[in-house]
Design an enzyme around this catalytic site. Structure first.
Site, PDB file in Angstrom:
ATOM      1  N   LYS A  76       5.231  24.449 -51.022  1.00  0.00           N
ATOM      2  CA  LYS A  76       5.746  25.220 -49.874  1.00  0.00           C
ATOM      3  C   LYS A  76       6.543  26.407 -50.405  1.00  0.00           C
ATOM      4  O   LYS A  76       7.312  26.269 -51.358  1.00  0.00           O
ATOM      5  CB  LYS A  76       6.626  24.324 -48.998  1.00  0.00           C
ATOM      6  CG  LYS A  76       7.119  25.005 -47.729  1.00  0.00           C
ATOM      7  CD  LYS A  76       7.896  24.045 -46.813  1.00  0.00           C
ATOM      8  CE  LYS A  76       8.319  24.724 -45.517  1.00  0.00           C
ATOM      9  NZ  LYS A  76       9.082  23.848 -44.610  1.00  0.00           N
ATOM     10  N   SER A 151       7.551  23.357 -39.659  1.00  0.00           N
ATOM     11  CA  SER A 151       7.378  24.620 -40.327  1.00  0.00           C
ATOM     12  C   SER A 151       6.485  24.563 -41.564  1.00  0.00           C
ATOM     13  O   SER A 151       6.027  25.598 -42.035  1.00  0.00           O
ATOM     14  CB  SER A 151       8.741  25.157 -40.758  1.00  0.00           C
ATOM     15  OG  SER A 151       9.302  24.312 -41.749  1.00  0.00           O
ATOM     16  N   SER A 175       9.782  19.076 -39.846  1.00  0.00           N
ATOM     17  CA  SER A 175       8.804  20.003 -40.412  1.00  0.00           C
ATOM     18  C   SER A 175       7.822  19.431 -41.432  1.00  0.00           C
ATOM     19  O   SER A 175       6.900  20.133 -41.840  1.00  0.00           O
ATOM     20  CB  SER A 175       9.516  21.178 -41.068  1.00  0.00           C
ATOM     21  OG  SER A 175       9.820  22.128 -40.086  1.00  0.00           O
TER      22      SER A 175
HETATM   23  N1  GLN Z   1      10.855  22.554 -35.639  1.00  0.00           N
HETATM   24  C1  GLN Z   1      12.232  22.425 -36.010  1.00  0.00           C
HETATM   25  C2  GLN Z   1      12.929  23.760 -35.938  1.00  0.00           C
HETATM   26  O1  GLN Z   1      12.315  24.717 -35.570  1.00  0.00           O
HETATM   27  C3  GLN Z   1      12.350  21.798 -37.359  1.00  0.00           C
HETATM   28  C4  GLN Z   1      12.111  22.718 -38.465  1.00  0.00           C
HETATM   29  C5  GLN Z   1      12.221  22.074 -39.784  1.00  0.00           C
HETATM   30  O2  GLN Z   1      12.211  20.849 -39.900  1.00  0.00           O
HETATM   31  N2  GLN Z   1      12.356  22.891 -40.807  1.00  0.00           N
HETATM   32  O3  GLN Z   1      14.086  23.858 -36.222  1.00  0.00           O
END
Ligand code: GLN
Length: 483
Positions: A76, A151, A175
């Site tokens: 990532k 994400s 995410s």
């Molecule tokens: N979808 C969540 C957010 O937008 C979690 C994102 C994440 O885990 N990095 O904050």
């Protein structure tokens, strides 16, 4: 070959059925062939990978193998990689070359793995659909018109489409697990502190945790052993011994008592509920006892998360000012304008929204009303999980409220988007480990089963996941969208 698991590929490499160079080329070729449709990589590190593969082959010839020698992996783009661009999905860091490796990267390198590229992601890991990336959205290999989740959507899509046998991810509110669910693969978020956060670009430091994606629970177990453990560069990393997760998940008895929070099933989509009931039947046939439990405060999870995470991000992202870090605007008349212009140009809308919300929540007069209240909810959620784990070994439920949604469907409605994390954020607020594994299909799209464990009980989670995968074959289903 793209149907093989990481552990099978490792056997093939060790028995010299295939060389690391051949395997690496196989994945690089697939990236060339399919990634124009998926956009799952921001950077492909072909030269670096082939060089490393050559070294791996020499080592294998000498019988010097480590846990992942010769295995390609997608990283990532939130993990700093020495000498290789690390963008965090943002214009702010679109030219950033880190002078050092993140600990996760360092450990995976030490075990002999081969980075084949840096994967696309929501900007600064803020998003549930991979539509906030500066480098364009990622497409779901099951249906190119759908999002892969976020994400870590690039990592998830690349593994689901077999552009890499495994990948890293980070999980602040879901995410890793939510994109794993939406792309039909396994995604593990370890206990907070199990894996070092050093060199992992910070979003919300009390919630962020590094983890992995792969096709099976066993593959996740192997990878977890590689990345876990104390790191003196991260004072929140745990000194607890790192077990051999693969060994443990193969040898532990199946955890017996499984709790299902009634709150997770209220207002659940009918199709998802049907698949989940099927899972419960399967687990009962594996001699698990299923008990109803209640996690009352989990309903408040998203609200608390959407105060705590932005508050921490507003502080973490203050370093990107065009002076210390990040994009620097041209043609400015003074320092104030430099800050303003650099940040206005460098950050996308979602990141700006979070910084504004977070700064507001932390400001005098609003701190008690929002931030403190959110922290109280966080404590409540933790204590409810603690109480639940006195009575059950593991907790399960659907990972996400539904299958992958269409690109663009939720972009104008942030609240609807935030609710994609309704089942995942509570575990981050409580620092608990959890995995998402494929549990079925709805309208030909995959659905994930979330298994949550008590702190540092990754082996129990992996053991249940592994045994579920022995009696089901949802994890073997291949996406059809790439033909
Ligand atoms: N979808 C969540 C957010 O937008 C979690 C994102 C994440 O885990 N990095 O904050």
């Amino acid at each position: 070959m793209n149907e093989k698991t990481l552990i099978e590929l490792r056997e093939d490499i060790r028995s010299k059925e295939i060389s690391s160079t051949e395997l690496t080329k196989f994945y690089l070729d697939r990236i060339k062939k399919y990634d124009n449709k998926l956009n799952s990589f921001i950077t492909v590190t072909e030269e670096h990978a082939l060089e490393r593969a050559k070294i791996a082959d020499l080592k294998i010839a000498k019988g010097e193998v480590k846990k992942l020698t010769g295995i390609p992996i997608a990283q990532k783009d939130i993990f700093c990689t020495k000498g290789i661009k690390t963008t965090c999905g943002s214009k702010m860091l679109s030219n950033f070359i880190s002078p050092y490796d993140a600990t996760v990267i360092e450990r995976l390198n030490e075990e002999g793995s081969i980075m084949i590229g840096k994967t696309n992601m929501d900007e600064f890991a803020m998003g549930s659909s991979n539509e906030t990336s500066y480098f364009g959205n990622v497409h779901n290999p099951w249906d190119l018109e759908c999002v892969p989740g976020g994400s870590s959507g690039g990592s998830a899509a690349s593994v689901a489409a077999s552009l890499a046998p495994c990948a890293t991810g980070t999980d602040t509110g879901g995410s890793i697990r939510q994109p794993a669910s939406l792309t039909g693969i396994c995604g593990l978020k370890p206990t907070y502190g199990r894996v070092s956060r050093y060199g992992m670009i910070a979003f919300a430091s009390s919630l962020d945790q590094a983890g992995i994606f792969a096709k099976t629970a066993e593959d996740c177990a192997l990878l977890l052993s590689c990345i876990s453990g104390y790191d003196r560069k991260d004072s929140t990393s745990s000194k607890k011994d790192v077990p051999d997760y693969l060994e443990e998940c193969r040898n532990l008895d199946v955890p017996k008592k499984i709790g299902v929070p009634i709150e997770f099933l209220q207002n659940l989509d009918e199709g998802v509920a049907k698949v989940f009931q099927e899972v419960l039947r399967e687990l009962k046939s594996m001699n698990c006892e299923i008990v109803d439990i209640s996690l009352k405060s989990s309903k408040l999870g998203v609200s608390a998360y959407q105060v705590v995470a932005p508050a921490e991000c507003s502080s973490n992202l203050s370093r990107y000012d065009g002076v210390r870090f990040g994009h620097r605007a041209d043609n400015v008349k003074d320092i104030l304008e430099l800050y303003k212009k650099s940040r206005s140009e460098g950050f996308g809308n979602e990141v700006k929204r979070r910084i504004l919300v977070g700064t507001y929540a932390l400001s005098t007069g609003y701190y008690d009303a929002y931030y403190l209240k959110a922290q109280k909810i966080r404590s409540l959620i933790s204590s409810e999980f603690n109480a639940a784990f006195k009575n059950v070994d593991l907790i399960i439920g659907p990972t996400a409220p539904d299958v992958a949604f269409k690109i663009g469907e939720k972009t104008s409605d942030p609240i609807a988007m935030y609710l994609s994390d309704v089942y995942t954020v509570s575990t981050n607020l409580a620092g608990l480990p959890a995995i998402s594994i494929p549990m079925g299909l709805k309208n030909d799209l995959p659905l994930g089963l979330q298994i949550i464990g008590n702190h540092f009980q990754e082996s129990q989670i992996l053991s249940l996941a592994r045994q579920f995968q022995e009696v089901t074959d949802w994890h073997k289903k291949q996406p059809s969208g790439l033909k």
